[in-house]
Design an enzyme around this catalytic site. Structure first.
Site, short mmCIF file in Angstrom:
data_model
loop_
_atom_site.label_atom_id
_atom_site.label_comp_id
_atom_site.label_asym_id
_atom_site.label_seq_id
_atom_site.Cartn_x
_atom_site.Cartn_y
_atom_site.Cartn_z
N GLU A 7 0.82 -1.21 0.00
CA GLU A 7 0.00 0.00 0.00
C GLU A 7 0.85 1.26 0.00
O GLU A 7 0.65 2.18 0.79
CB GLU A 7 -0.96 -0.02 1.21
CG GLU A 7 -1.87 -1.23 1.18
CD GLU A 7 -2.95 -1.23 2.27
OE1 GLU A 7 -2.70 -0.70 3.36
OE2 GLU A 7 -4.04 -1.77 1.98
N ASP A 62 -8.30 -9.12 4.04
CA ASP A 62 -8.11 -8.02 4.98
C ASP A 62 -9.15 -7.96 6.10
O ASP A 62 -9.99 -7.06 6.11
CB ASP A 62 -8.11 -6.69 4.22
CG ASP A 62 -7.55 -5.55 5.05
OD1 ASP A 62 -6.97 -5.83 6.11
OD2 ASP A 62 -7.70 -4.39 4.63
N GLU A 94 -12.23 -2.64 12.55
CA GLU A 94 -12.31 -1.87 11.31
C GLU A 94 -13.48 -2.31 10.42
O GLU A 94 -14.23 -1.48 9.93
CB GLU A 94 -10.99 -2.01 10.54
CG GLU A 94 -11.02 -1.32 9.18
CD GLU A 94 -9.68 -1.39 8.45
OE1 GLU A 94 -8.73 -2.01 8.97
OE2 GLU A 94 -9.60 -0.81 7.35
O1 GCW Z 1 -6.93 -2.98 6.53
C1 GCW Z 1 -6.07 -2.11 5.93
C2 GCW Z 1 -6.38 -0.84 6.61
C3 GCW Z 1 -5.22 0.11 6.65
C4 GCW Z 1 -4.01 -0.62 7.21
C5 GCW Z 1 -3.70 -1.80 6.31
C6 GCW Z 1 -2.56 -2.65 6.87
C7 GCW Z 1 -2.30 0.24 8.62
O2 GCW Z 1 -7.50 -0.26 6.00
O3 GCW Z 1 -5.60 1.19 7.47
O4 GCW Z 1 -2.89 0.21 7.36
O5 GCW Z 1 -4.81 -2.63 6.21
O6 GCW Z 1 -2.86 -3.61 7.55
O7 GCW Z 1 -1.42 -2.34 6.62
#
Ligand code: GCW
Length: 641
Positions: free
Chosen positions: A258, A337, A365
């Protein structure tokens, strides 16, 4: 006090055993003394009398040994009880004793040791005091680019140790702004103080670092892991840091993920990147936690070849055996995720010669952001018990990984976790990290009795709702493993197409007849990443577990499920049922008025009101969206918009 003591709120107990009248202590370290203090204060709260400082008559004898590990033992000698362990062992033993007493246990005997030597919380806290995906207020570690310390941090350490945890990574894996500079001496005195506060309770401090730090801080023009100057910079920086901040666990790194920098920029493998850092750490006795959350986050939705679920195995499975011993690959529990329902990450079953640490997410989340009740421990249990089939026996996730961590759900709110019942996820994760064999229900019961009140009427209302809450959340949100369908960015509330035309690789590809990505051998081939017979089970629609149907397969809306209902009818039914269950939770909570402290009661009542509003919105938007896609009405004629 401006924050709650959660499960450390010791109450008077019935018939205290004789040994609680006195304590005879042979402790010398700061941790040994902390254990003693906890016992003195805990006994005083439970019996109403400060224990005498004595070796005469029935008493508790605590003896600190030289053992370096975290184990401890209880030995009975008539009416006297002995507690023995090294400095850290005594801390865990003291809390075990106090918890047992509070829960009515009167006989203590035998030894205990944690299942994993690394059991940590990962905080996604930024140094400006904000928290990425934080739902419990601001950070208690940082404010205005400074490191905080003081009584709250000490109580934080007590909370962690008392449920079995032994580490925390205090800063966000997305290392930006001032946090990059945690590797500069400016912050080391404060870090050293913080590490000391934590160490008293056996908690190690860890730091997230940026792979590009040699450029960001060191003035180098590369961060290439095979570059000599880069290696030297890390080695020197790490050595100096450890000198200033002893008791550091090591580094956590999110690389090539990311938008974060990583070895790929220099044409190097993840193993080359990780080992370079691991070697700098090895010299200091530190470990490297290297995240595997590496995937293409700029996928064009028209690209149907790329499958995000495959990415981690594709990147890391071929590197098995190439990582140094002090590297732990940090693997999220599922391949995508932290959705409310995902299969177990196949990568966990593909590493025969590499250490791994499983990453759970207790910050909610995607599971209601601590506004909705979602007790995650039953799900974590299922994952830990899941058999990866990479060997004939002892092949569960719990027996495969070498460590466990979870993304923290804590913040500066009065109750630490936003929703008072979300404390059960923190407590439960800690308890499982020490002993993954505990049951989700046992843990829930403990939490309720310790944190809410030891009253059958409270248990009778709260236990069933905790135990059902994940399934209920799943019922009224995105169906059967399809995931997502949330509002982009903040991820709260329904939006079935929210990520559909975006670049994050999380597509459902719904048309008017079908939905889902085919991940079997005739699709993206994701199922092949599992060992047999798992790969076969998932590949075939007929044997694929139905709760994961839409994760693995593309299915028509009129597909007939095992119980005879069509897929679309199952989706409608789940959404109506999920909302009704949420209504029952709220009513159940209302019956506790007067049995709980007024402020706690009303805080949770407000959360249930929001959960109901949001669950209704989820139900109606998801059902209507499927209805308007498929044109198939609900056979029971309920309202679809
Ligand atoms: O789930 C996603 C989140 C991000 C997070 C990323 C990760 C810290 O939306 O906010 O970043 O994963 O786990 O690196």
């Amino acid at each position: 006090m401006d924050y709650s003591s959660l499960w450390l709120n010791w109450q008077p107990i019935n018939e205290p055993p004789a040994f609680m009248s006195g304590i005879c202590a042979r402790v010398h370290s700061a941790s040994g003394k902390a254990a003693l203090r906890e016992l003195q204060e805990g006994f005083a709260a439970m019996t109403g009398r400060r224990p005498a400082d004595t070796a005469a008559g029935a008493c508790l004898c605590i003896t600190e040994t030289d053992a370096e590990d975290e184990s401890y033992a209880f030995i009975r000698e008539g009416e006297t009880l002995r507690l023995e362990g090294g400095a850290r062992g005594l801390v865990f033993g003291a809390f075990d004793l106090l918890r047992g007493l509070a829960l009515g246990k009167r006989e203590f005997d035998g030894a205990s040791a944690p299942r994993y030597s690394v059991r940590m919380l990962d905080h996604w806290d930024n140094m400006d005091g904000s928290i990425e995906r934080g739902y419990a207020g601001r950070s208690f570690f940082f404010e205005d680019d400074r490191i905080l310390n003081g009584p709250r941090i000490r109580d934080y350490a007590r909370l962690l140790a008392s449920c079995g945890l032994n580490g925390c990574c205090i800063n966000n894996v997305n290392v930006k702004a001032e946090a990059v500079r945690l590797l500069t001496p400016d912050h080391w005195p404060a870090l050293a103080e913080l590490a000391k506060t934590l160490a008293e309770y056996g908690i190690k401090l860890w730091l997230s670092v940026s792979f590009a730090a040699p450029m960001e801080l060191g003035g180098l023009d590369t961060a290439d892991p095979l570059d000599e100057a880069v290696c030297r910079w890390w080695e020197e920086t790490t050595a100096a840091l450890y000198k200033a901040v002893p008791n550091l666990g090591g580094f956590l790194v999110k690389a090539d993920s990311e938008g974060r920098p990583g070895p790929f920029t220099y044409g190097r493998t993840q193993a080359e990147g990780a080992n370079m850092l691991a070697r700098a750490l090895a010299k200091q006795g530190g470990k490297l936690l290297w995240r595997c959350f590496v995937y293409n986050c700029t996928q064009d939705w028209r690209d149907t070849k790329t499958d995000r679920a495959r990415a981690q195995c594709d990147h890391f499975a071929p590197l098995d055996g190439q990582f140094d011993d002090n590297v732990l690959l940090q693997i999220k529990n599922g391949p995508v995720d932290f959705q409310v329902r995902e299969p177990v990450s196949p990568l966990l079953g593909r590493l025969e010669h590499t250490n791994s640490i499983i990453e759970f997410q207790i910050t909610q989340e995607y599971t209601g952001q601590q506004k909705h009740l979602c007790y995650l421990i039953p799900m974590f249990k299922d994952i830990l018990d899941f058999r990866l089939c990479h060997r004939a026996e002892n092949d569960s996730v719990a027996e495969t990984v070498s460590a466990v961590c979870a993304v923290s759900n804590m913040g500066r709110d009065y109750n630490w976790t936003g929703h008072d019942l979300a404390g059960a996820n923190l407590y439960g994760f800690g308890r499982l990290s020490w002993d993954p064999a505990l049951s989700a229900e046992e843990i829930a019961r403990e939490f309720i009795r310790l944190a809410l009140g030891d009253d059958e009427r409270i248990i009778a209302e709260v236990l069933p709702m905790l135990m059902r809450s994940r399934e209920v959340y799943e019922q009224y949100t995105a169906p059967l493993g399809i995931g997502w369908m949330v509002n982009p960015g903040h991820h709260y509330g329904p939006n079935p197409d929210g990520y559909e035309y975006d670049r994050w690789g999380t597509y459902h590809r719904a048309t008017n007849t079908a939905i889902g990505v085919e991940r079997g051998p005739n699709g993206t081939g994701y199922t092949e990443q599992y060992r047999k017979p798992l790969s076969d089970m998932y590949a075939d629609v007929a044997s694929c577990p139905e709760e994961l149907l839409l994760f693995f397969h593309r299915v028509n809306y009129d597909y007939v499920m095992r119980d005879g209902r069509t897929l679309i009818q199952r989706i409608y039914d789940d959404h109506f049922a999920g909302y009704e269950a949420a209504e029952e939770f709220a009513q159940s909570w209302d019956r506790l008025e007067g049995l709980l402290p007024e402020d706690l009661f009303s805080r949770v009542q407000e959360r249930f009101a929001e959960q109901l509003r949001s669950a209704r919105e989820w139900r109606d938007i998801i059902n209507s969206w499927f209805y308007r896609r498929s044109g198939i009405p609900d056979i029971h004629g309920r309202e679809l918009y």
